[in-house]
Design a protein around this motif. Structure first.
Motif, PDB file in Angstrom:
ATOM      1  N   GLY A 148      16.406 -70.142 -11.397  1.00 21.96           N
ATOM      2  CA  GLY A 148      16.208 -71.526 -10.987  1.00 21.96           C
ATOM      3  C   GLY A 148      17.246 -71.960  -9.963  1.00 21.96           C
ATOM      4  O   GLY A 148      17.412 -71.339  -8.911  1.00 21.96           O
ATOM      5  N   ARG A 149      17.981 -73.015 -10.281  1.00 21.09           N
ATOM      6  CA  ARG A 149      18.958 -73.557  -9.335  1.00 21.09           C
ATOM      7  C   ARG A 149      20.262 -72.768  -9.318  1.00 21.09           C
ATOM      8  O   ARG A 149      21.110 -73.002  -8.465  1.00 21.09           O
ATOM      9  CB  ARG A 149      19.260 -75.029  -9.679  1.00 21.09           C
ATOM     10  CG  ARG A 149      18.068 -75.962  -9.519  1.00 21.09           C
ATOM     11  CD  ARG A 149      18.411 -77.373  -9.961  1.00 21.09           C
ATOM     12  NE  ARG A 149      19.502 -77.934  -9.192  1.00 21.09           N
ATOM     13  CZ  ARG A 149      20.109 -79.089  -9.473  1.00 21.09           C
ATOM     14  NH1 ARG A 149      19.739 -79.765 -10.552  1.00 21.09           N
ATOM     15  NH2 ARG A 149      21.080 -79.541  -8.709  1.00 21.09           N
ATOM     16  N   THR A 150      20.416 -71.862 -10.273  1.00 20.29           N
ATOM     17  CA  THR A 150      21.649 -71.071 -10.318  1.00 20.29           C
ATOM     18  C   THR A 150      21.333 -69.582 -10.260  1.00 20.29           C
ATOM     19  O   THR A 150      20.221 -69.149 -10.563  1.00 20.29           O
ATOM     20  CB  THR A 150      22.460 -71.375 -11.593  1.00 20.29           C
ATOM     21  OG1 THR A 150      21.649 -71.103 -12.737  1.00 20.29           O
ATOM     22  CG2 THR A 150      22.920 -72.827 -11.617  1.00 20.29           C
ATOM     23  N   ALA A 151      22.345 -68.812  -9.859  1.00 17.09           N
ATOM     24  CA  ALA A 151      22.204 -67.364  -9.762  1.00 17.09           C
ATOM     25  C   ALA A 151      23.491 -66.722 -10.245  1.00 17.09           C
ATOM     26  O   ALA A 151      24.566 -67.309 -10.142  1.00 17.09           O
ATOM     27  CB  ALA A 151      21.904 -66.949  -8.325  1.00 17.09           C
ATOM     28  N   VAL A 152      23.381 -65.514 -10.758  1.00 11.06           N
ATOM     29  CA  VAL A 152      24.542 -64.773 -11.259  1.00 11.06           C
ATOM     30  C   VAL A 152      24.680 -63.464 -10.497  1.00 11.06           C
ATOM     31  O   VAL A 152      23.758 -62.644 -10.491  1.00 11.06           O
ATOM     32  CB  VAL A 152      24.419 -64.511 -12.768  1.00 11.06           C
ATOM     33  CG1 VAL A 152      25.502 -63.534 -13.234  1.00 11.06           C
ATOM     34  CG2 VAL A 152      24.547 -65.820 -13.544  1.00 11.06           C
ATOM     35  N   VAL A 153      25.812 -63.289  -9.840  1.00 13.09           N
ATOM     36  CA  VAL A 153      26.139 -62.029  -9.171  1.00 13.09           C
ATOM     37  C   VAL A 153      26.746 -61.096 -10.209  1.00 13.09           C
ATOM     38  O   VAL A 153      27.579 -61.499 -11.014  1.00 13.09           O
ATOM     39  CB  VAL A 153      27.116 -62.268  -8.006  1.00 13.09           C
ATOM     40  CG1 VAL A 153      27.610 -60.938  -7.434  1.00 13.09           C
ATOM     41  CG2 VAL A 153      26.451 -63.105  -6.921  1.00 13.09           C
ATOM     42  N   ASP A 154      26.327 -59.830 -10.176  1.00 14.36           N
ATOM     43  CA  ASP A 154      26.711 -58.922 -11.252  1.00 14.36           C
ATOM     44  C   ASP A 154      26.815 -57.494 -10.738  1.00 14.36           C
ATOM     45  O   ASP A 154      26.174 -57.114  -9.749  1.00 14.36           O
ATOM     46  CB  ASP A 154      25.648 -59.004 -12.355  1.00 14.36           C
ATOM     47  CG  ASP A 154      26.042 -58.295 -13.643  1.00 14.36           C
ATOM     48  OD1 ASP A 154      27.242 -58.186 -13.927  1.00 14.36           O
ATOM     49  OD2 ASP A 154      25.127 -57.856 -14.373  1.00 14.36           O
ATOM     50  N   GLN A 155      27.636 -56.706 -11.422  1.00 16.19           N
ATOM     51  CA  GLN A 155      27.747 -55.262 -11.198  1.00 16.19           C
ATOM     52  C   GLN A 155      28.003 -54.901  -9.732  1.00 16.19           C
ATOM     53  O   GLN A 155      27.375 -53.987  -9.184  1.00 16.19           O
ATOM     54  CB  GLN A 155      26.502 -54.552 -11.731  1.00 16.19           C
ATOM     55  CG  GLN A 155      26.374 -54.680 -13.247  1.00 16.19           C
ATOM     56  CD  GLN A 155      25.379 -53.724 -13.869  1.00 16.19           C
ATOM     57  OE1 GLN A 155      24.330 -53.447 -13.307  1.00 16.19           O
ATOM     58  NE2 GLN A 155      25.700 -53.213 -15.041  1.00 16.19           N
ATOM     59  N   VAL A 156      28.914 -55.614  -9.114  1.00 18.18           N
ATOM     60  CA  VAL A 156      29.335 -55.269  -7.751  1.00 18.18           C
ATOM     61  C   VAL A 156      30.353 -54.131  -7.836  1.00 18.18           C
ATOM     62  O   VAL A 156      31.360 -54.242  -8.546  1.00 18.18           O
ATOM     63  CB  VAL A 156      29.945 -56.484  -7.041  1.00 18.18           C
ATOM     64  CG1 VAL A 156      30.499 -56.091  -5.675  1.00 18.18           C
ATOM     65  CG2 VAL A 156      28.914 -57.593  -6.905  1.00 18.18           C
ATOM     66  N   GLU A 157      30.085 -53.044  -7.155  1.00 19.76           N
ATOM     67  CA  GLU A 157      30.955 -51.870  -7.239  1.00 19.76           C
ATOM     68  C   GLU A 157      31.015 -51.163  -5.889  1.00 19.76           C
ATOM     69  O   GLU A 157      29.981 -50.847  -5.297  1.00 19.76           O
ATOM     70  CB  GLU A 157      30.441 -50.905  -8.309  1.00 19.76           C
ATOM     71  CG  GLU A 157      31.306 -49.678  -8.503  1.00 19.76           C
ATOM     72  CD  GLU A 157      30.789 -48.764  -9.589  1.00 19.76           C
ATOM     73  OE1 GLU A 157      31.376 -47.686  -9.785  1.00 19.76           O
ATOM     74  OE2 GLU A 157      29.792 -49.126 -10.249  1.00 19.76           O
ATOM     75  N   THR A 158      32.228 -50.913  -5.413  1.00 17.52           N
ATOM     76  CA  THR A 158      32.437 -50.199  -4.151  1.00 17.52           C
ATOM     77  C   THR A 158      32.925 -48.786  -4.443  1.00 17.52           C
ATOM     78  O   THR A 158      33.857 -48.598  -5.227  1.00 17.52           O
ATOM     79  CB  THR A 158      33.470 -50.921  -3.270  1.00 17.52           C
ATOM     80  OG1 THR A 158      33.040 -52.263  -3.034  1.00 17.52           O
ATOM     81  CG2 THR A 158      33.625 -50.211  -1.928  1.00 17.52           C
ATOM     82  N   ASN A 159      32.294 -47.814  -3.819  1.00 19.40           N
ATOM     83  CA  ASN A 159      32.722 -46.426  -3.932  1.00 19.40           C
ATOM     84  C   ASN A 159      34.151 -46.308  -3.410  1.00 19.40           C
ATOM     85  O   ASN A 159      34.479 -46.795  -2.331  1.00 19.40           O
ATOM     86  CB  ASN A 159      31.773 -45.543  -3.104  1.00 19.40           C
ATOM     87  CG  ASN A 159      32.035 -44.065  -3.252  1.00 19.40           C
ATOM     88  OD1 ASN A 159      33.160 -43.634  -3.501  1.00 19.40           O
ATOM     89  ND2 ASN A 159      30.987 -43.275  -3.076  1.00 19.40           N
ATOM     90  N   ALA A 160      35.013 -45.653  -4.184  1.00 19.88           N
ATOM     91  CA  ALA A 160      36.431 -45.547  -3.808  1.00 19.88           C
ATOM     92  C   ALA A 160      36.613 -44.960  -2.415  1.00 19.88           C
ATOM     93  O   ALA A 160      37.545 -45.321  -1.692  1.00 19.88           O
ATOM     94  CB  ALA A 160      37.176 -44.702  -4.836  1.00 19.88           C
ATOM     95  N   ALA A 161      35.725 -44.065  -1.999  1.00 16.12           N
ATOM     96  CA  ALA A 161      35.838 -43.419  -0.695  1.00 16.12           C
ATOM     97  C   ALA A 161      35.489 -44.362   0.455  1.00 16.12           C
ATOM     98  O   ALA A 161      35.731 -44.029   1.620  1.00 16.12           O
ATOM     99  CB  ALA A 161      34.938 -42.189  -0.642  1.00 16.12           C
ATOM    100  N   HIS A 162      34.946 -45.541   0.140  1.00 18.76           N
ATOM    101  CA  HIS A 162      34.507 -46.462   1.194  1.00 18.76           C
ATOM    102  C   HIS A 162      35.176 -47.837   1.080  1.00 18.76           C
ATOM    103  O   HIS A 162      34.682 -48.816   1.643  1.00 18.76           O
ATOM    104  CB  HIS A 162      32.983 -46.618   1.137  1.00 18.76           C
ATOM    105  CG  HIS A 162      32.246 -45.354   1.420  1.00 18.76           C
ATOM    106  ND1 HIS A 162      31.909 -44.931   2.690  1.00 18.76           N
ATOM    107  CD2 HIS A 162      31.800 -44.382   0.579  1.00 18.76           C
ATOM    108  CE1 HIS A 162      31.275 -43.771   2.624  1.00 18.76           C
ATOM    109  NE2 HIS A 162      31.186 -43.419   1.351  1.00 18.76           N
ATOM    110  N   ARG A 163      36.281 -47.888   0.382  1.00 14.84           N
ATOM    111  CA  ARG A 163      36.977 -49.166   0.240  1.00 14.84           C
ATOM    112  C   ARG A 163      37.757 -49.530   1.504  1.00 14.84           C
ATOM    113  O   ARG A 163      38.018 -48.679   2.344  1.00 14.84           O
ATOM    114  CB  ARG A 163      37.917 -49.115  -0.971  1.00 14.84           C
ATOM    115  CG  ARG A 163      37.152 -49.103  -2.297  1.00 14.84           C
ATOM    116  CD  ARG A 163      38.059 -48.994  -3.496  1.00 14.84           C
ATOM    117  NE  ARG A 163      37.283 -48.985  -4.725  1.00 14.84           N
ATOM    118  CZ  ARG A 163      37.760 -48.681  -5.922  1.00 14.84           C
ATOM    119  NH1 ARG A 163      39.040 -48.356  -6.055  1.00 14.84           N
ATOM    120  NH2 ARG A 163      36.982 -48.704  -6.989  1.00 14.84           N
TER     121      ARG A 163
END
Length: 216
Positions: A148-163
């Protein structure tokens, strides 16, 4: 603003988190909500709202009533609020932070850096975003659940080789744009200490601590 109070924010977070993880709908309780997950190491999650983590009777009753392995409890309080009543057999999860962001209508996803490609798909209100390197390996991933009017960002993960290449910022702004395009006005997430540093630079505001305990 839809998320005027911390209680508004944590309610939105539980609803979006449940959608993001494929869990059951949050079931209202006098002190918050219960979410059935159904995984071996995470069977059920309870989330206490407001100041219930500081209420000794509520915490002790919940710890006694549901102490099966795979039980998780989340508090929008610092660890010291629940520490005096923590029973034997419970362990702490990594400390976290409840954060929110007011979305900008009409915002668009940023361009992808040279050498990377972005893929995304949406099913049932959940959008997943992948950014892949030239060899097809994962650079960064993340997902956003719109309720609806809100959203949840979740499980954001960066590969260590591309940080340290701006990929975390890229995927966050992409997820925020996806949420806004689906009609969401505000975003919520649960951040680690490391994630909080990035999200703060993107305009996210910390609303409260997040303390988790679980029965292994």
């Amino acid at each position: 603003m839809a998320l005027a109070t911390t209680t508004d924010a944590v309610r939105a977070w539980t609803e979006g988190w449940a959608l993001s993880r494929g869990a059951a709908e949050p079931v209202p309780q006098p002190w918050g909500v219960t979410i059935d997950i159904g995984l071996p190491k995470a069977v059920t999650r309870h989330v206490l709202f407001d100041s219930y983590a500081s209420d000794e009777a509520t915490v002790r009753k919940l710890l006694r009533a549901d102490s099966a392995p795979g039980t998780w409890i989340k508090f929008v309080e610092p660890p010291e609020a629940v520490a005096p009543w923590l029973a034997d057999g419970w362990e702490y999860d990594t400390p976290g932070h409840l954060m929110t962001l007011a979305l900008t209508p009409g915002q668009s996803a940023p361009d992808v850096p040279a050498g990377y490609t972005r893929r995304s798909w949406t099913r049932g209100g959940l959008t997943r975003v992948l950014v892949l390197a030239a060899d097809g390996s994962l650079g960064v991933r993340g997902q956003v659940a719109v309720t609806g009017r809100t959203a949840v960002v979740d499980q954001v993960e960066t590969n260590a080789a591309h940080r340290r290449r701006g990929l975390g910022t890229l995927v966050m702004r992409t997820l925020q744009a996806c949420a806004a395009q689906q009609g969401a006005e505000d975003c919520v997430l649960g951040a680690t200490d490391e994630g909080r540093a990035l999200y703060t630079t993107l305009g996210w505001q910390r609303r409260s601590p997040l303390t988790g305990i679980f029965r292994p």
